[in-house]
Structures are given as structure tokens and as C-alpha cells.
Enzyme design. Sequence first.
Site, mmCIF file in Angstrom:
data_model
loop_
_atom_site.group_PDB
_atom_site.id
_atom_site.type_symbol
_atom_site.label_atom_id
_atom_site.label_comp_id
_atom_site.label_asym_id
_atom_site.label_seq_id
_atom_site.Cartn_x
_atom_site.Cartn_y
_atom_site.Cartn_z
ATOM 1 N N MET A 53 47.198 5.477 62.024
ATOM 2 C CA MET A 53 46.038 5.053 61.836
ATOM 3 C C MET A 53 45.647 4.820 60.394
ATOM 4 S SD MET A 53 43.009 4.963 63.453
ATOM 5 C CE MET A 53 42.638 6.193 64.948
ATOM 6 N N PHE A 73 50.594 41.861 43.295
ATOM 7 C CA PHE A 73 51.761 40.880 44.160
ATOM 8 C C PHE A 73 51.193 40.573 45.409
ATOM 9 C CE2 PHE A 73 55.381 40.622 46.982
ATOM 10 C CZ PHE A 73 55.788 39.228 46.498
ATOM 11 N N GLN A 74 51.179 39.454 45.896
ATOM 12 C CA GLN A 74 50.706 38.772 46.971
ATOM 13 C C GLN A 74 49.166 39.145 47.099
ATOM 14 O OE1 GLN A 74 53.312 39.643 50.362
ATOM 15 N NE2 GLN A 74 54.376 37.802 49.665
ATOM 16 N N GLU A 120 52.263 30.718 58.892
ATOM 17 C CA GLU A 120 51.006 31.374 59.254
ATOM 18 C C GLU A 120 49.867 30.222 59.988
ATOM 19 O OE1 GLU A 120 52.494 31.961 56.603
ATOM 20 O OE2 GLU A 120 52.822 34.230 56.187
ATOM 21 N N LYS A 170 45.881 47.635 52.411
ATOM 22 C CA LYS A 170 47.176 48.465 52.936
ATOM 23 C C LYS A 170 46.550 49.851 53.033
ATOM 24 C CE LYS A 170 52.023 48.894 52.755
ATOM 25 N NZ LYS A 170 53.185 48.294 52.191
#
Lengths: 609, 184
Positions: free
Chosen positions: A506, A136-137, A74, A186
Amino acid sequence: MALRVFLWARSLARWCKGTRAMAKGKLSGAEIVLKVLEEEKTEILFGYPGGAVLPLYDALFQQKAIRHILVRQEGGAIHAAEGYARSSNRVGVVLVTSGPGATNVVTGLTDALMDSVPIVCLTGQVPTHLIGNDAFQEADTTGITRPCTKHNYLVKDVDDLARVMRDAFYVARTGRPGPVVVDLPKDVLQAMARYTPPPAKSGAHLSYRPRMRADADAINRAVELIAGAKRPIFYSGGGVINSGPKASKLLAKFVGKTGYPITSTLMGLGAYPSRNKQFLGMLGMHGTFEANLSMYNCDVMVAVGARFDDRVTGKLSEFAPKAKKIHIDIDPSSINKNVMVEVPVIGDCATVLGQLIKRWGEVKAKPDAKALNKWWAQIAKWRARKCLSYEMNDDVIKPQYALERLQALTRGMDVYFSTEVGQHQMWAAQFLQFDKPNRWLTSGGLGTMGYGLPAAIGAQVAHPKSLVIDVAGEASLLMNMQEFSTAAQYRLPVKVFILNNQYMGMVRQWQELLYGGRYAESYMASLPDFVKLAETFHGTGLIAKKPSEVDDVIKEMIRTDDMVIADIRIDPLENCFPMIPSGAAHCDMLLGPADKAATPVSEEGMVLV
Amino acid sequence: MCRVREAAPRGKDDQVSEDGIERHIIAVLVENEAGVLARVVGLFSGRGYNIECLNVAEIDPEAGQSRITVVTSGTPQIIEQIKAQLTRLVPVHKVSDLTQEGPHVGRELALIKVRGRGEKRVESLRIADIFRAGVVDSTSRSFVFEITGAPEKIDAFIQLMAPLGLVDVSRTGVVAIARGEKPI
């Protein structure tokens, strides 16, 4: 048989239900989301599916107007959307699932907030009745993203969905652009609701109405100050690019009318053509000698869409100590945040520049030619130091040389450059040249390693026929190299030009200059074979180990139709100069290796990043 | 704890300390939506601004608007930043710096529980009377007083109650409004 009849009856019942719903003009939440995306003329979604957003993916599957680009993580989706947005001046749209999907975009959201990139990020959420139950999630997405978005929404009722979605786009692109999250449970995506098209003329937003046009009084004072300047400088930033191509045109016009020098921030590169004589190059920590000394010595500074970032100002108490400052910005909170200014001008860059040009004409402003000649003569002396020069040799490729050749061999082409973060990014900013805005994609404010490859993918999606090159460091690239697989899937011919020094360059440079050469964890052993890496991702791998090989590799890279990784083995110990050590003023630049020990970094400087 | 003096003409009511730190009362009109208070509070904590006290309540159910009153302190530059940052929040309708904009009235309400018997109990009632605090709950061993006024007045009342059996204090923080006919 009975089972068959049952199944038939069930599907008939469903069909009837479906048609009934349609007859009533009702759509599912998921379909409403897609409807609004269409209203907003969204063509591309960058995303990754998961349980909570399955209704949306199912609706996506059944339509053709919007194309979905499947990333590999993602974090790649949101940087790709940033690259898409910055290279096309459109809103980038991201679709990810709940929980880990949402938390993985947090870095990209912060990046977009810092660099003012318009993003609408749709995140799935567990059904409303499970919110707060550690389902969940589940993650508290609006809570987590509140400080790293311009605004965010949790939609709890499908009847609010269309309005919130439209609002999200308005907020993302209006005023100072930024990322907006819409969290979609959802059950809301599955619920049915009536969809009403947007009103023909949408009214003003209830509370968010940024100011576009500046006060006439501020404009008059600004013009008076600009016209009377003896040692003036324009200092332009990313705001000019965000304001749209018109702002860049007006900037060039106004700077041309005055005949004054102009410098640019990292984010502003391309707003003013870098080949023009009036351009002094980038300013700041790794800016040019002439840009920084002009800033230090100027008497009038015109900041256009720039925010006086610490990478630009250096030591605040010695920042342009003799200057009267004019600050043009659409965001009032940028004014007087780091640097106090004499004339704040609040408004959109394009509108304000238009107002300035108009007023300049009205009062028939004439700059002080004598003073200006003297000022340019002084600047010419600073330029003569040739602060970007470097030592060439035949055995080792200098990164500056590789970039000079890349610039020369892509000159005049329809090309977009993205970068990762580090030394290579600063060299790219110093050595690449831009005639147009939106051609330079880099993570400035947040400094996100791993930005460049997905951003290049996003830019390539927006401009399929253009040449898109990610100037990369090998360390940054490894942070998001899973996205090579995305490039392969959509046959996106992005070119990755790695300045490979086997160090986090760097970090190594700071350790050399400030930490006694103790290179703690900045060397990367066991790097992959980038040629084979390219091949494994269905692309082409090239390698250059000697200066004499650089041109051929670049030409081959440009000529190749598919994805390319060019592994340019550069001098591992090269440092990026000029450099203003942290906590030092513009006049205390290190110009090269010989300057190293001249000014030890102050204690205050050591605590700065 | 809030320490904002009784409203008075501008310049008098808010202390300016020697290091240039000023105390300001800021009223913020916001859309009454979920998370709006978290946005405001998060802005203060995230940017390291000071909240001395803060309260919020819906003031217009029909328009769905709430009003937040926040007392904060900082240098003039920080105060300007706070206002600009608040204005930038999407659900914020209006930000008004009551301290800067002129005379205003600031009031606080407190509920104060005092436990005791005999002479101390009588004394607490006597002082409450002087302060025009009302008794809103009473048992044979305790009183709950309700007092409104400037924070200093409440401070003083609490101080006097301390030796008389003070056991519990609940304060609202300041709510404030500009004097005169003009709304926020």
C-alpha cells in the site's frame, strides 16, 4: 537436625497461617482476581509473566479452571485476545507484567479502542509504596493508557479488588465495547482479604449506564423517512457485529423487508450475508463502484452501527450530498461527529432494529416500488462496470486471483479469516465473502500491521476445530512473527496465506500514484525463506509461484493438520482498485491503472493520510 | 483567562463571534476518584478542544462526588461533541450545559496583591471599597484584596490596580450554577 526442626516448625507455622486465613474466608489478591475471572466465565488468558505479576502466575499454577496461553511478546497477547473476542463475542482477557509488559500492550489497547473490542487487560505494577519512585520495571500505566482505553483502574487496596475487577468487565462489554486496564500492584496481589461472591442481582453501575433502547419518537421519524425513500441505502458497520448475532439477523430481516440495497464498512463485513443480491459490497476508499456511487446518489441513508470514518466518507463536503441521514449508534459521541445527520437514533443496534421492524409492521410501511425499481436499475448499471475485475495471465499470480481461489476452495467450510494491514487486507475485503458475523477479524480503525497472526491465534483458541486463515502481507507478518512459536507450543493449526509482493504494497501504491514512483523504503530486501521459516517453527511451508500452482497450495494448506505458511508470490506491482484518492469524493473513483492521471490529488488531499 | 459575562437570560450572556464560535459554561458532576480530572483534561487536549478555564472541587464527600466547571468555546457541533465525549467518560455522572439550559449565575474569586506607599496605597483602598473587595492581608507596604464577581468585574478591578502597584494575581476561574429551583 536443629535446622530440620526449624524448617519443619516453619512450614507447620505457615500451614497453620494458611488454614487460619482460609478459616476466616480470606484469599490473597491474586486468588481474588482469579475468582472474579471465574465469575465472569473467563476460560482463556493471553499473557506473559514478569516480576510484578508472579503472585498471579503462582495462583494460576494452582488451579485448573482458567487456561493461560503464553505468547512471545505482549503485543501478541492483546491482538490474540482481540481475535478471541471478536470471533466469539466474549471479553478477551490479557495478563502482562508492569513496565515494558504494560507499554507493549499500548498499541493493542488503542487498536481495541478504535475497533470497539471488549478487552480486560490486567497489568502488574510495582508495590504501592514504590509507585512514583522510578522503581525497576515501573511505568505510569494508568497515565499512559488513559487515552487509549475505555476506562482504567489502579487498585491500591485489596478490599477494592473484587469490585474493580467486576466493574472492569462490565465497562468492557457494556454499551460500545472497549478495552479496560486494571493495574495491579504486587503488594495488592499478595495482601489477604475477604472474598464475597457477587450479589445475586447486581445493581446498576453508579455512573456508566449506556442507553439500549431508542426514543419512540426517533424510531417513528426513522421509519417514516425510510419508507418514503426513493433512492435508499443501508450502510452497516462493526457496531452491528458488536451488538451480537441477533443484531445481524435483525439487520438481514429489516433489509429484506424493505428490499433496499445495503453496503458495509470494513469492520461490518459479515453482518449481512455478502452473497445476497441486495449487498453492494464494501464502500469507502477501496470499496466497490456500485456501493460508493449508491452512497453518493442516495436520498435516504440508514447508518447502522457505523461511524462515518474518513476512509468511508472521502471528501466530507461531497459525502452523500442529497441524502437525509439516519444514524443508529449506541455511542452518542458518534452522532454528528464527522457528518451531520437528520435523525439520530441512540441505542443498541439489535434493540433498535427490533424497534424499527416492529414500527415498520405497525404502520404497514410500503416502499415506493416504482422508485425502487428505477434505483435498482441504476445500481445494476454501476454493477455492470465490474469494478473488481483484473487482468489474468499465466505467468504471474494476481493477488485477486489467489483470493478468489481461496474463497472458492473454502466455501461452505467453518472458516475464520484474519488479516494484517495493507493492500492484501483490502483485496481480502473485496474478494472474500461472509455469510455470518464474527468470521472476519481485521484492524480497521488503527490499521495495525502485525495484527493478523496473533488475532488468528486467538480465534483458533476460541474455535479449536475451525479453519483459521490469516491473509497476510509479508511486511505485516514480520512485525509479529514471533507468535509462530506460540502457535507451535499450543499446536494451533493456523494457516498464514501470504500475498508476497516483496513490498509494503500500500505504501508502494501511494508512492506510485502520488509521489512520482519514488519508492522510498517500501521495498524489503532479504526476506526470509517462508517455507523454511514454517519448518523452523514446527509447521509446514508451501510456496506458489505460478497461477497454476495456487489451487494445489490452497488445498494442501487446508488439508494439513498443523500450522501452515503458504507463500504466494504475487505480482509485485499490482495496485488495489477501485480507489478513491484521499480528499476526493465518492464519485471520483479510480477504477484501474488507466484512470491514474485523470484527477490529480488536491493539495488538501495530499495532507490526508 | 476567563471572560464570561454576568449571568443573564439565555442568549445574552455568551458571546457568539462572527465565525460561529460560541462560548459555553459546562458543569460536570463526576465520581471523586483518582485521575478523574486527568481524564477530563486529557479529553480536551487529546481532541483539540479549548479550555478557557476549569476548576474542580469535591461537593459531596459522602456520595464522593466532585463538580467540575469548564468554560470552553467552539462551533455548536464541537460543543455538542464535547458534551457527548464528557458523558461517555465512565466516572462522569452528569454533564450540564449551563449556557444552553437557561439563566445561570457565574462567579469568580480573585486574590490581588498591590504594593505601594502614600497616595497610591490610599487610592487602591478607595477603589477596593467601590468594588466591594475586602482586605485579607496587609503590611505597611502592601495589601491583598479579595474580590468576587463576574470575571469582567475582576478584569476591571485588576486594570485599575495596575498603575497602583499591582504585583500578583490569583484567580479561581468561574464557578456557575443554574438559576431557579432545579439542581444540575
